[in-house]
Scaffold this active site. Structure first.
Site, PDB file in Angstrom:
ATOM      1  N   GLU A 180     -10.728  -7.741   2.522  1.00 41.14           N
ATOM      2  CA  GLU A 180     -10.180  -8.291   1.283  1.00 41.14           C
ATOM      3  C   GLU A 180     -11.169  -7.910   0.191  1.00 41.14           C
ATOM      4  O   GLU A 180     -12.263  -8.471   0.128  1.00 41.14           O
ATOM      5  CB  GLU A 180     -10.055  -9.822   1.369  1.00 41.14           C
ATOM      6  CG  GLU A 180      -9.146 -10.304   2.477  1.00 41.14           C
ATOM      7  CD  GLU A 180      -7.680 -10.009   2.220  1.00 41.14           C
ATOM      8  OE1 GLU A 180      -7.326  -9.713   1.072  1.00 41.14           O
ATOM      9  OE2 GLU A 180      -6.909 -10.047   3.198  1.00 41.14           O
ATOM     10  N   CYS A 188     -10.507 -13.648  -6.622  1.00 38.55           N
ATOM     11  CA  CYS A 188     -10.028 -12.292  -6.325  1.00 38.55           C
ATOM     12  C   CYS A 188      -8.597 -12.110  -6.795  1.00 38.55           C
ATOM     13  O   CYS A 188      -8.156 -10.999  -7.065  1.00 38.55           O
ATOM     14  CB  CYS A 188     -10.132 -12.047  -4.829  1.00 38.55           C
ATOM     15  SG  CYS A 188      -9.370 -13.382  -3.895  1.00 38.55           S
TER      16      CYS A 188
END
Ligand code: NAP
Length: 525
Positions: free
Chosen positions: A255, A294
């Site tokens: 990720e 994020c």
């Protein structure tokens, strides 16, 4: 105080002075971490032999029960986590809830979902595959829990959720965990692990933590381990190409960073519900956790005729946000987690400004409330406007990991699809529109390069779960520069901690092997 590491069933203090963890508001030295002298090879062996064996002796439902107990322990210690988050991350109460309460919510979701798999020890996938003219020889696919360790190398922005959103599916699958939290905010992760260890919920070796440098951790990973990384694209590239990872074909989930989009449809005109919903969400994304998510909105695409009005509306809301020491009354936006992150954000902002004009913020003359700019790590919420579209040099590539976003006008649907795709793969795009024709073209046009697309209109109104909010029941991850990883998505997340194989043989053998197996279709249920 130096935080200890929990490995091979013991608390082990690392050697040397350690690395200092600081308060990003006043620079106070809080605690130190060190992994010096920790035998990570032994830690992984102990986790596999002791933790993994004991976890897999239980069925899925029993392990789901363990997750429920972990959630109870974390809930009981919530006040301590709020205190640590305030001091070590400079988080406001709302930001802390996002991380700490999000972690507990996710654990509870897996505790509930895992019950559906019952007492099984493995999963049977699909029906029998015919391999001969008679039934004498057939195939059956299975998913079996991995006998290795789930190694988590985590980012600094979610010290609580970042651990438990990964640990919940791993532990439910029967795979022990070793977490290496990001150093600047490792305290909260370490404290949570300490509380769960002290509660004696998990078998020895099921939960391990190494704080500070990763050192030779990756040298010791094997073919049955999983490395799950969250962080920057540069570190991800180093992990993927690590010789042990390559040689043993170790499963890696990444990720990484992402320049996520918000998209206003042609119907999201000023005065419409869709326009207002977009403004509200953009402001929330810019300010929650000071933009250190994020999933945060980095690029905002609006029809050319409304782009200026949108920028003005967002700027007006930002002007009302108090930025400063979260201990002060009325403060809504805290600092970044460190001076290093502040410097990186300023550097990224300077690059964006080569493409874009300033609408709000920028930092000149900005003074945080109740904090010394010399020692604190604040970045003023900043909105930029860029009319260069696809020709922009930096806006589509630079992820400023802070409260910064850029508005870009678009001419038509084809252009906004191209602009969103120019991010090179993102975690999420949110769309504000009820225009069925526009959505029918846009959603399939961008979905291939987004892990999640959230579409909001007047009928949904305030009921949506949020652009930046990762739901345990829905997929989290994105292709391309977002890392290509997949997390969560309910029980789908268990697939990463299982290995698929097929057994070819006679029906009697396949019946025996299938006895008591749960249906793998439940992972997608
Ligand atoms: P980072 O510098 O890449 O660090 C991430 C983790 O990797 C830290 O635990 C770090 O440890 C460790 N690490 C660094 N070098 C390593 C190496 N050579 N071997 C093994 N581990 C190593 O990233 P960051 O600056 O902390 O995190 C911010 C980034 O994370 C942003 O770009 C953001 O977009 C991304 N992020 C993505 C998601 C998502 O779900 N997609 C979520 C959150 C954040 P140390 O701290 O000890 O250096």
């Amino acid at each position: 105080m130096k935080l200890a590491n929990y490995v091979y069933g013991q608390w082990v203090e690392g050697g040397g002075e350690g690395i200092a963890l600081l308060d990003p508001v006043n620079g106070e030295h809080l605690v130190s971490v060190s992994s010096e002298g920790v035998d990570v090879g032994r830690a992984l062996s102990f986790a596999r032999d002791s933790g993994g064996t004991a976890l897999r002796a239980l069925g899925y439902e029993a392990r789901a029960g363990l997750l429920g107990k972990i959630a109870e322990v974390l809930t009981a210690n919530r006040d301590a986590y709020y205190d640590i988050s305030l001091r070590n991350s400079g988080s406001t109460a709302g930001d802390i809830a996002f991380d700490v309460d999000g972690a507990i919510f996710t654990l509870k979701a897996y505790a509930r979902a895992g019950k559906a798999l019952g007492d099984a020890r493995l999963l049977k996938e699909g029906g029998r595959v015919a391999l001969a003219k008679t039934d004498a020889f057939q195939g059956q696919h299975f998913l079996t829990p991995l006998s290795g360790v789930a190694v988590f190398i985590n980012a600094f922005n979610f010290p609580a959720w970042g651990l438990w959103e990964k640990a919940a599916p791993a532990l439910l699958a029967g795979v022990p965990v070793l977490v290496k939290p990001a150093t600047p905010t490792a305290w909260l992760t370490q404290r949570m692990v300490a509380d769960v260890v002290a509660a004696g919920i998990l078998p020895p070796g099921a939960l391990n933590i190494v704080c500070g440098s990763a050192r030779d951790l990756l040298d010791h990973v094997g073919e049955c381990d999983v490395v799950s990384f969250t962080g920057s694209a540069d570190t991800a590239a180093r992990i993927r190409t690590h010789p042990a990872v390559v040689a043993r074909a170790v499963r890696v989930n990444v990720e990484a960073d992402s320049v996520n989009s918000a998209i206003l449809g042609p119907d999201a005109q000023p005065g419409s519900a869709e326009f207002d919903l977009a403004v509200k969400e953009i402001v929330r994304e810019l300010t929650v956790k000071a933009g250190q998510k994020c999933t945060a909105i980095r690029r905002i695409f609006a029809p050319a005729a409304v782009a200026r009005a949108l920028a003005d509306a967002v700027a007006a809301r930002l002007a009302g946000m108090t930025v400063g020491n979260p201990r002060s009354e009325g403060v809504r936006v805290g600092p970044l987690v460190s001076k290093a992150q502040q410097a990186a954000a300023f550097e990224g902002l300077a690059r964006l400004r080569q493409d874009a004009e300033l609408v709000f913020g920028g930092g000149e003359g900005f003074v945080p409330v109740d904090a010394d700019p010399a020692v604190s790590a604040f970045v003023q919420p900043t909105l930029l406007f860029c009319d260069k579209g696809l020709a922009a040099q930096h806006v589509h590539d630079v992820e400023v990991f802070g409260p910064v976003a850029t508005v870009l006008p678009y001419a038509d649907t084809a252009e906004v699809i191209a602009l969103a795709r120019r991010g090179g793969g993102s975690l999420v795009a949110s769309v504000y529109s009820a225009d069925a024709g526009f959505l029918a073209e846009l959603v399939p046009g961008i979905a291939e390069l987004h892990g999640r697309v959230m579409v909001v209109d007047a009928a949904i109104g305030g009921q949506h779960t949020g652009h930046g909010n990762v739901m345990p029941t829905c997929l989290h991850g994105g292709p391309g520069r977002a890392g290509g990883g997949e997390e969560l998505g309910g029980l789908r997340a268990l697939a990463m901690y299982h290995r698929r194989y097929v057994v070819q043989g006679g029906p009697g053998l396949l019946d025996a092997l299938s006895a008591g197996a749960a249906d793998a279709a439940l992972l997608g249920a």
